[in-house]
Design an enzyme around this catalytic site. Structure first.
Site, short mmCIF file in Angstrom:
data_model
loop_
_atom_site.label_atom_id
_atom_site.label_comp_id
_atom_site.label_asym_id
_atom_site.label_seq_id
_atom_site.Cartn_x
_atom_site.Cartn_y
_atom_site.Cartn_z
N HIS A 16 0.83 -1.21 0.00
CA HIS A 16 0.00 0.00 0.00
C HIS A 16 0.87 1.26 0.00
O HIS A 16 2.06 1.22 0.36
CB HIS A 16 -0.96 0.01 1.19
CG HIS A 16 -0.30 0.11 2.53
ND1 HIS A 16 0.28 1.27 3.01
CD2 HIS A 16 -0.14 -0.81 3.50
CE1 HIS A 16 0.76 1.08 4.20
NE2 HIS A 16 0.53 -0.19 4.53
N GLU A 101 -1.62 -7.16 7.93
CA GLU A 101 -0.33 -6.85 8.54
C GLU A 101 -0.17 -7.60 9.87
O GLU A 101 -1.16 -7.99 10.50
CB GLU A 101 -0.21 -5.33 8.77
CG GLU A 101 1.15 -4.86 9.32
CD GLU A 101 2.34 -5.24 8.45
OE1 GLU A 101 2.63 -6.46 8.33
OE2 GLU A 101 3.00 -4.34 7.91
N TRP A 102 1.06 -7.84 10.25
CA TRP A 102 1.39 -8.46 11.54
C TRP A 102 0.62 -7.72 12.63
O TRP A 102 0.57 -6.49 12.66
CB TRP A 102 2.89 -8.31 11.77
CG TRP A 102 3.52 -9.22 12.78
CD1 TRP A 102 3.13 -9.43 14.06
CD2 TRP A 102 4.70 -10.02 12.59
NE1 TRP A 102 3.96 -10.30 14.70
CE2 TRP A 102 4.96 -10.68 13.81
CE3 TRP A 102 5.58 -10.22 11.51
CZ2 TRP A 102 6.05 -11.54 13.98
CZ3 TRP A 102 6.65 -11.07 11.68
CH2 TRP A 102 6.88 -11.73 12.90
#
Length: 232
Positions: A16, A101-102
């Site tokens: 992104h 995401e993590w």
């Protein structure tokens, strides 16, 4: 036939664009932060140069897109491919937490130096510095949890691409997600543990490419350079 031949299925990794937190290196996991104006420009530039008929990412060759549920990834998807319902790849994308995401848990919104300082104050990491690839995140995901969900997605991708290793039909896929999880994906694609040192950079709005050597599903590889399609 060359390994660079587009008949071998590819996996495009689309990060992104810029957010307010990417500008200063803050861990942004579950926080639903939108792209900045500059972040939108980054993706629009990538789309103009690399996405379209006969370009590096040809929508006619894309059979599946997996996208993170976070707003910044959703915005990136729409800017890359457009949003004309089901007639574009974006209209057929699968939203999945497997490529989110993590989950940084207690470290959300912090930078690495702040995390290490806080841990040091609590008497942790006396023998070695905290490393997310090895130690994971308190209140969030461990490296093993991240590896497990990425491996699940990799199995799905290989099921899609296995019948098409010699160009039987188009089988490119695109992942639209985040900086750290996409680098983690590269490690798992290659079969490496997440704590294996493998320095990588993927800037906001950047595109990475994975594929296979020798048209062999058992030889996953990444491109370190690729010639772009000729544009008249």
């Amino acid at each position: 036939m060359s390994d660079l031949d587009a008949s071998t299925p590819r996996v495009f990794l689309a990060r992104h664009g810029e957010t307010e937190w990417t500008k200063n290196g803050r861990y942004t996991g579950t926080s639903d932060i939108e792209l900045t104006a500059h972040g939108m420009e980054q993706i629009q530039s990538t789309a103009i140069q690399l996405v379209g008929p006969g370009k590096l990412i040809d929508p006619a060759r894309v059979v599946q897109i997996w996208v993170s549920p976070r707003k910044r990834a959703q915005q990136t998807l729409q800017l890359l491919f457009g949003s004309d319902g089901g007639s574009s790849p974006a209209g057929q994308a699968t939203i999945t937490e497997d490529i989110a995401e993590w989950d940084y848990g207690d470290y959300e919104g912090l930078i690495v130096s702040e995390i290490r300082d806080q841990r040091k104050e609590r008497g942790l990491d006396r023998e070695r510095k905290w490393d997310i690839w090895r130690d994971g995140c308190e209140g969030g995901e461990s490296a093993q949890q991240v590896a497990d969900r990425l491996d699940r997605l990799i199995d799905r991708i290989r099921d899609v691409q296995m019948p098409c290793m010699n160009g039987e039909k188009a089988a490119d896929v695109v992942l639209v997600a985040h900086g750290l999880i996409l680098r983690a994906f590269v490690k798992r694609w290659l079969g490496y543990p997440l704590d294996m040192p493998l320095p990588m950079m993927l800037p906001p709005g950047g595109i990475g490419i994975l594929s296979y050597k020798n048209h062999d599903i058992d030889e996953p590889a990444f491109f370190i350079g690729m010639s772009l399609p000729y544009q008249k």
